[in-house]
Design a protein around this motif. Structure first.
Motif, PDB file in Angstrom:
ATOM      1  N   ALA A  95      56.467 -52.963   6.675  1.00 21.55           N
ATOM      2  CA  ALA A  95      55.527 -52.516   5.643  1.00 21.55           C
ATOM      3  C   ALA A  95      54.212 -51.998   6.228  1.00 21.55           C
ATOM      4  CB  ALA A  95      55.278 -53.646   4.643  1.00 21.55           C
ATOM      5  N   PRO A  96      53.458 -52.804   7.018  1.00 23.33           N
ATOM      6  CA  PRO A  96      52.224 -52.268   7.598  1.00 23.33           C
ATOM      7  C   PRO A  96      52.479 -51.164   8.611  1.00 23.33           C
ATOM      8  CG  PRO A  96      52.692 -54.459   8.476  1.00 23.33           C
ATOM      9  CD  PRO A  96      53.642 -54.232   7.355  1.00 23.33           C
ATOM     10  N   MET A  97      53.633 -51.229   9.286  1.00 22.02           N
ATOM     11  CA  MET A  97      53.935 -50.189  10.273  1.00 22.02           C
ATOM     12  C   MET A  97      54.164 -48.841   9.587  1.00 22.02           C
ATOM     13  SD  MET A  97      53.567 -51.406  13.217  1.00 22.02           S
ATOM     14  CE  MET A  97      54.186 -49.959  14.066  1.00 22.02           C
ATOM     15  N   THR A  98      54.670 -48.857   8.353  1.00 23.37           N
ATOM     16  CA  THR A  98      54.850 -47.600   7.617  1.00 23.37           C
ATOM     17  C   THR A  98      53.508 -46.908   7.398  1.00 23.37           C
ATOM     18  OG1 THR A  98      56.839 -48.405   6.499  1.00 23.37           O
ATOM     19  CG2 THR A  98      55.652 -46.603   5.443  1.00 23.37           C
ATOM     20  N   LEU A  99      52.515 -47.668   6.973  1.00 23.06           N
ATOM     21  CA  LEU A  99      51.178 -47.093   6.773  1.00 23.06           C
ATOM     22  C   LEU A  99      50.580 -46.624   8.094  1.00 23.06           C
ATOM     23  CD1 LEU A  99      48.861 -46.474   4.853  1.00 23.06           C
ATOM     24  CD2 LEU A  99      48.038 -48.817   5.200  1.00 23.06           C
ATOM     25  N   THR A 100      50.799 -47.391   9.149  1.00 20.79           N
ATOM     26  CA  THR A 100      50.288 -47.003  10.469  1.00 20.79           C
ATOM     27  C   THR A 100      50.892 -45.681  10.922  1.00 20.79           C
ATOM     28  OG1 THR A 100      50.007 -49.324  11.091  1.00 20.79           O
ATOM     29  CG2 THR A 100      50.102 -47.727  12.876  1.00 20.79           C
ATOM     30  N   VAL A 101      52.205 -45.540  10.759  1.00 19.91           N
ATOM     31  CA  VAL A 101      52.872 -44.298  11.163  1.00 19.91           C
ATOM     32  C   VAL A 101      52.400 -43.131  10.309  1.00 19.91           C
ATOM     33  CG1 VAL A 101      55.109 -43.141  11.328  1.00 19.91           C
ATOM     34  CG2 VAL A 101      54.890 -45.522  12.050  1.00 19.91           C
ATOM     35  N   ALA A 102      52.205 -43.370   9.008  1.00 20.59           N
ATOM     36  CA  ALA A 102      51.733 -42.293   8.132  1.00 20.59           C
ATOM     37  C   ALA A 102      50.364 -41.777   8.574  1.00 20.59           C
ATOM     38  CB  ALA A 102      51.669 -42.793   6.687  1.00 20.59           C
ATOM     39  N   LEU A 103      49.457 -42.693   8.907  1.00 20.93           N
ATOM     40  CA  LEU A 103      48.125 -42.300   9.385  1.00 20.93           C
ATOM     41  C   LEU A 103      48.218 -41.588  10.731  1.00 20.93           C
ATOM     42  CD1 LEU A 103      46.155 -45.543   8.452  1.00 20.93           C
ATOM     43  CD2 LEU A 103      46.024 -43.317   7.313  1.00 20.93           C
ATOM     44  N   LEU A 104      49.097 -42.073  11.602  1.00 23.95           N
ATOM     45  CA  LEU A 104      49.259 -41.458  12.914  1.00 23.95           C
ATOM     46  C   LEU A 104      49.848 -40.056  12.801  1.00 23.95           C
ATOM     47  CD1 LEU A 104      49.040 -41.879  15.974  1.00 23.95           C
ATOM     48  CD2 LEU A 104      51.351 -42.843  15.933  1.00 23.95           C
ATOM     49  N   GLU A 105      50.842 -39.899  11.927  1.00 23.30           N
ATOM     50  CA  GLU A 105      51.463 -38.590  11.736  1.00 23.30           C
ATOM     51  C   GLU A 105      50.463 -37.568  11.179  1.00 23.30           C
ATOM     52  OE1 GLU A 105      55.028 -37.406  12.085  1.00 23.30           O
ATOM     53  OE2 GLU A 105      54.499 -38.862  13.625  1.00 23.30           O
ATOM     54  N   LYS A 106      49.602 -38.022  10.288  1.00 25.25           N
ATOM     55  CA  LYS A 106      48.619 -37.090   9.704  1.00 25.25           C
ATOM     56  C   LYS A 106      47.594 -36.652  10.739  1.00 25.25           C
ATOM     57  CE  LYS A 106      45.483 -36.478   5.806  1.00 25.25           C
ATOM     58  NZ  LYS A 106      44.922 -37.082   4.557  1.00 25.25           N
TER      59      LYS A 106
END
Length: 274
Positions: A95-106
């Motif tokens: 769950a938190p890793m999904t948000l982390t990846v989303a921020l990193l991808e952006k």
């Protein structure tokens, strides 16, 4: 030294972390960097991919360790819950890793996935990678805690009548104590098992240990004591009328008033001295 109870690690934490889990996580990050899944091969250089995947795998691994250590404090006497715990931790990390990846991808590749549909799609990918990467560490942890092998049961004997299966609890006894169980005694979060040749501590609740002794004749004679029927050598009466069981090894076990009736009905009192 007593054999660790089921659910307790056989290997020190530092050795499990440095010698097993970290090499697995670093190896997984290297493989992902070389393969470049989810478009990272085309969009990033090898150095960038290494930083990308080592960072994500390292962060996820750290979250996994912290959640596991926190949960372990609450499961000291519930080894049966470890399988579900590790599965839950694996999914909780996603769950938190999904948000982390989303921020990193952006920030890194300009992909805006910070919306419900994008996060849902990304969550599926993160769960898939998390399950693949954590499969070996979870398997190693379960194996180290003795949770992958079912308690041994005696081989079937072609005789009539068939022998009863050995109570599950007896498989927890260290080999040095044998199988001639005389009594159980509660000590904090542990159970001290008394046998004909000695005693040892096992991390579990007394009521759970008694439940695993199904098929072995005996009685709980006190809130902190259980006694096998074959262990009673005699019974003493105190001046106040309370009973004390004398076992074959000389151990004296008090009988509480709430359990005295059951002890009398068992016929053990007939072994009392004059």
């Amino acid at each position: 030294m007593d054999t660790p109870a089921i659910g307790q690690p056989r290997t020190p934490y530092r050795r499990r972390l440095m010698g097993r889990r970290l090499p697995v996580l670093l190896g997984a990050a290297l493989v992902l960097a070389l393969l470049g899944p989810f478009g990272t091969f085309a969009d990033l250089t090898l150095v960038q991919r290494l930083a990308y995947w080592v960072g994500l795998i390292g962060l996820g691994g750290l979250a996994f360790e912290l959640l596991t250590l926190a949960a372990a404090r609450r499961l000291r006497d519930r080894p049966e819950a470890w399988r579900a715990l590790l599965a839950g931790v694996t999914l909780a990390v996603a769950a938190p890793m999904t948000l982390t990846v989303a921020l990193l991808e952006k920030s890194l590749r300009g992909k805006d996935m910070l919306h419900p549909l994008g996060l849902a799609e990304l969550f599926v990918y993160v769960v898939l990678v998390t399950l693949l990467v954590s499969a070996i560490p979870v398997w190693l942890e379960l194996r180290d805690r003795g949770l992958l092998v079912a308690p041994p049961s005696p081989a079937p004997v072609p005789s009539i009548p068939a022998e009863r299966p050995e109570p599950v609890f007896l498989a927890r006894l260290p080999a040095r104590l044998g199988r001639d169980l005389l009594a159980l005694e509660m000590e904090d979060h542990y159970v001290r098992a008394h046998t004909a040749v000695g005693s040892g501590l096992i991390l579990m609740r007394l009521r759970d240990a008694i439940a695993e002794l199904a098929g072995l004749e005996g009685l709980q004679v006190h809130r902190s004591h259980w006694v096998a029927a074959t262990a009673v050598a005699g019974v003493e009466r105190k001046p106040d009328g309370k009973l004390v069981l004398v076992l074959r090894n000389g151990l004296r076990v008090p009988v509480s008033r709430s359990h005295a009736a059951a002890v009398r009905e068992s016929g053990w009192v007939e072994k009392a001295g004059p």
